[in-house]
Each structure stands twice: as C-alpha cells, then as structure tokens.
Design a protein around this motif. Structure first.
Motif, mmCIF file in Angstrom:
data_model
loop_
_atom_site.group_PDB
_atom_site.id
_atom_site.type_symbol
_atom_site.label_atom_id
_atom_site.label_comp_id
_atom_site.label_asym_id
_atom_site.label_seq_id
_atom_site.Cartn_x
_atom_site.Cartn_y
_atom_site.Cartn_z
ATOM 1 N N GLU A 171 14.054 20.697 39.245
ATOM 2 C CA GLU A 171 14.733 19.271 39.175
ATOM 3 C C GLU A 171 15.812 19.445 37.663
ATOM 4 N N SER A 172 15.554 20.134 36.854
ATOM 5 C CA SER A 172 16.593 20.318 35.942
ATOM 6 C C SER A 172 17.772 21.151 35.882
ATOM 7 N N LEU A 173 17.629 22.180 36.875
ATOM 8 C CA LEU A 173 18.770 23.047 36.856
ATOM 9 C C LEU A 173 19.508 22.874 37.973
ATOM 10 N N SER A 174 20.784 23.284 38.116
ATOM 11 C CA SER A 174 21.660 23.083 39.389
ATOM 12 C C SER A 174 21.046 23.910 40.515
ATOM 13 N N ALA A 175 21.248 23.474 41.723
ATOM 14 C CA ALA A 175 20.504 24.306 42.845
ATOM 15 C C ALA A 175 21.007 25.830 42.811
ATOM 16 N N GLN A 176 22.482 26.157 42.371
ATOM 17 C CA GLN A 176 22.736 27.567 42.370
ATOM 18 C C GLN A 176 22.091 28.155 41.306
ATOM 19 N N ASP A 177 21.973 27.600 40.026
ATOM 20 C CA ASP A 177 21.101 28.334 39.019
ATOM 21 C C ASP A 177 19.622 28.504 39.441
ATOM 22 N N TYR A 178 18.992 27.589 39.962
ATOM 23 C CA TYR A 178 17.631 27.493 40.469
ATOM 24 C C TYR A 178 17.429 28.718 41.324
ATOM 25 N N ALA A 179 18.257 28.597 42.426
ATOM 26 C CA ALA A 179 18.286 29.840 43.509
ATOM 27 C C ALA A 179 18.624 31.224 42.987
ATOM 28 N N LEU A 180 19.556 31.327 41.995
ATOM 29 C CA LEU A 180 19.686 32.564 41.174
ATOM 30 C C LEU A 180 18.444 32.999 40.488
ATOM 31 N N TYR A 181 17.775 32.037 39.845
ATOM 32 C CA TYR A 181 16.609 32.113 39.008
ATOM 33 C C TYR A 181 15.452 32.772 39.908
ATOM 34 N N GLN A 182 15.432 31.806 41.026
ATOM 35 C CA GLN A 182 14.261 32.356 42.042
ATOM 36 C C GLN A 182 14.343 34.021 42.693
ATOM 37 N N GLN A 183 15.876 34.140 42.886
ATOM 38 C CA GLN A 183 16.221 35.351 43.270
ATOM 39 C C GLN A 183 15.783 36.679 42.489
ATOM 40 N N HIS A 184 15.994 36.344 41.186
ATOM 41 C CA HIS A 184 16.117 37.408 40.035
ATOM 42 C C HIS A 184 14.956 37.457 39.057
ATOM 43 N N TYR A 185 13.947 36.375 39.245
ATOM 44 C CA TYR A 185 12.998 36.278 37.933
ATOM 45 C C TYR A 185 12.080 37.411 37.521
ATOM 46 N N GLU A 186 11.728 38.244 38.809
ATOM 47 C CA GLU A 186 10.898 39.132 38.660
ATOM 48 C C GLU A 186 11.411 40.471 37.685
ATOM 49 N N THR A 187 12.721 40.580 38.098
ATOM 50 C CA THR A 187 13.510 41.853 37.576
ATOM 51 C C THR A 187 13.998 41.687 36.224
ATOM 52 N N ARG A 188 14.630 40.315 36.289
ATOM 53 C CA ARG A 188 15.626 40.018 35.135
ATOM 54 C C ARG A 188 15.312 38.951 34.186
ATOM 55 N N GLY A 189 14.059 38.132 34.691
ATOM 56 C CA GLY A 189 13.650 36.926 33.850
ATOM 57 C C GLY A 189 13.031 37.366 32.366
ATOM 58 N N TYR A 190 13.424 36.655 31.504
ATOM 59 C CA TYR A 190 13.062 36.820 30.173
ATOM 60 C C TYR A 190 12.596 35.504 29.584
ATOM 61 N N ALA A 191 11.961 35.285 28.477
ATOM 62 C CA ALA A 191 11.466 34.218 27.636
ATOM 63 C C ALA A 191 11.477 34.717 26.026
ATOM 64 N N ASP A 192 12.192 34.313 25.115
ATOM 65 C CA ASP A 192 12.468 34.773 23.636
ATOM 66 C C ASP A 192 11.996 33.570 23.070
ATOM 67 N N LEU A 193 11.464 33.749 21.946
ATOM 68 C CA LEU A 193 11.165 32.846 20.891
ATOM 69 C C LEU A 193 12.119 33.217 19.534
ATOM 70 N N THR A 194 12.953 31.908 19.232
ATOM 71 C CA THR A 194 13.902 32.027 18.026
ATOM 72 C C THR A 194 13.314 30.895 17.068
ATOM 73 N N LEU A 195 13.996 31.049 15.847
ATOM 74 C CA LEU A 195 13.783 29.895 14.887
ATOM 75 C C LEU A 195 15.000 28.855 15.628
ATOM 76 N N PRO A 196 14.599 27.305 15.529
ATOM 77 C CA PRO A 196 15.337 26.579 16.114
ATOM 78 C C PRO A 196 16.637 26.331 15.218
ATOM 79 N N GLY A 197 17.785 26.376 15.905
ATOM 80 C CA GLY A 197 19.066 25.986 15.359
ATOM 81 C C GLY A 197 19.241 24.752 14.752
ATOM 82 N N GLU A 198 20.431 24.489 13.835
ATOM 83 C CA GLU A 198 20.537 23.182 13.313
ATOM 84 C C GLU A 198 20.811 22.318 14.120
ATOM 85 N N ASP A 199 21.515 22.327 15.294
ATOM 86 C CA ASP A 199 21.523 21.521 16.521
ATOM 87 C C ASP A 199 20.201 20.730 16.803
#
Length: 107
Positions: free
Chosen positions: A26-54
């Motif tokens: 519900e939060s991504l565009s249909a195109q981005d969500y479809a791209l994610y669904q297609q490639h998450y197994e081979t190219r998906g990642y999650a990284d933790l960083t320190l929060p930026g000033e924004d």
C-alpha cells in the motif's frame, strides 16, 4: 530504574523487514512493488544505519544513537547500478517503544 529490554541488531533488522512486508503493497507504487516482488529473493536487502539529521527534523526530537536506528530496505543494483532504497524505517531498539516512522520511495 527498570532496565530496558532491547532488540539485538539482527532482531531489529527482522522487525524492520516485517514492517516493510506488511506496508509495502500500500505504500510503494505498483511498479516498485512489482519490481520488489520479482527480485526480492536474489537482490533484496535490509541494512541498519545511524539515523540521519533529517529524522531529527521529521521527529522534532533528539534521537539516541544507542537506541535509534534507520533500516534501509530495498534491492541491490545490477551491472554497476546504484541500490534502490524502497523504504527508510526509523525504529528504536527498545522492544516496547512504539517509535516507528517510514519514508517510502516516491513519496
């Protein structure tokens, strides 16, 4: 004073990914969500960083670098392309802290 119960960094990363999975359709565009669904197994990642000033500006409060992390979730780039960050999620390591704010690609 009660001691804080904290997520490990691996648990926090898993928690961020669970939030991403729950809200991505519900939060991504249909195109981005479809791209994610297609490639998450081979190219998906999650990284933790320190929060930026924004994040400080958005949340209008100081963030503790020992407790607050930004999870970046997306797809790794192909053929030298940059990674595609689909979501940035601000979380607390404190298990019972309700802080959770997300910025989604394209919003």
């Amino acid at each position: 004073m009660q001691e804080l119960e904290l997520w490990t960094l691996d648990e926090l990363c898993d928690h961020a990914f669970d939030i991403f999975e729950e809200l991505a359709a519900e939060s991504l565009s249909a195109q981005d969500y479809a791209l994610y669904q297609q490639h998450y197994e081979t190219r998906g990642y999650a990284d933790l960083t320190l929060p930026g000033e924004d994040w400080v500006d958005i949340m209008m409060q100081d963030l503790d670098p020992e407790l607050h992390f930004e999870a970046q979730i997306g797809l790794t780039g192909e053929a030298g392309e940059a990674d595609m960050v689909l979501a940035r999620i601000l979380l607390s390591r404190e298990k019972y802290e309700s802080l959770c704010h997300a910025q989604w690609r394209g919003q």
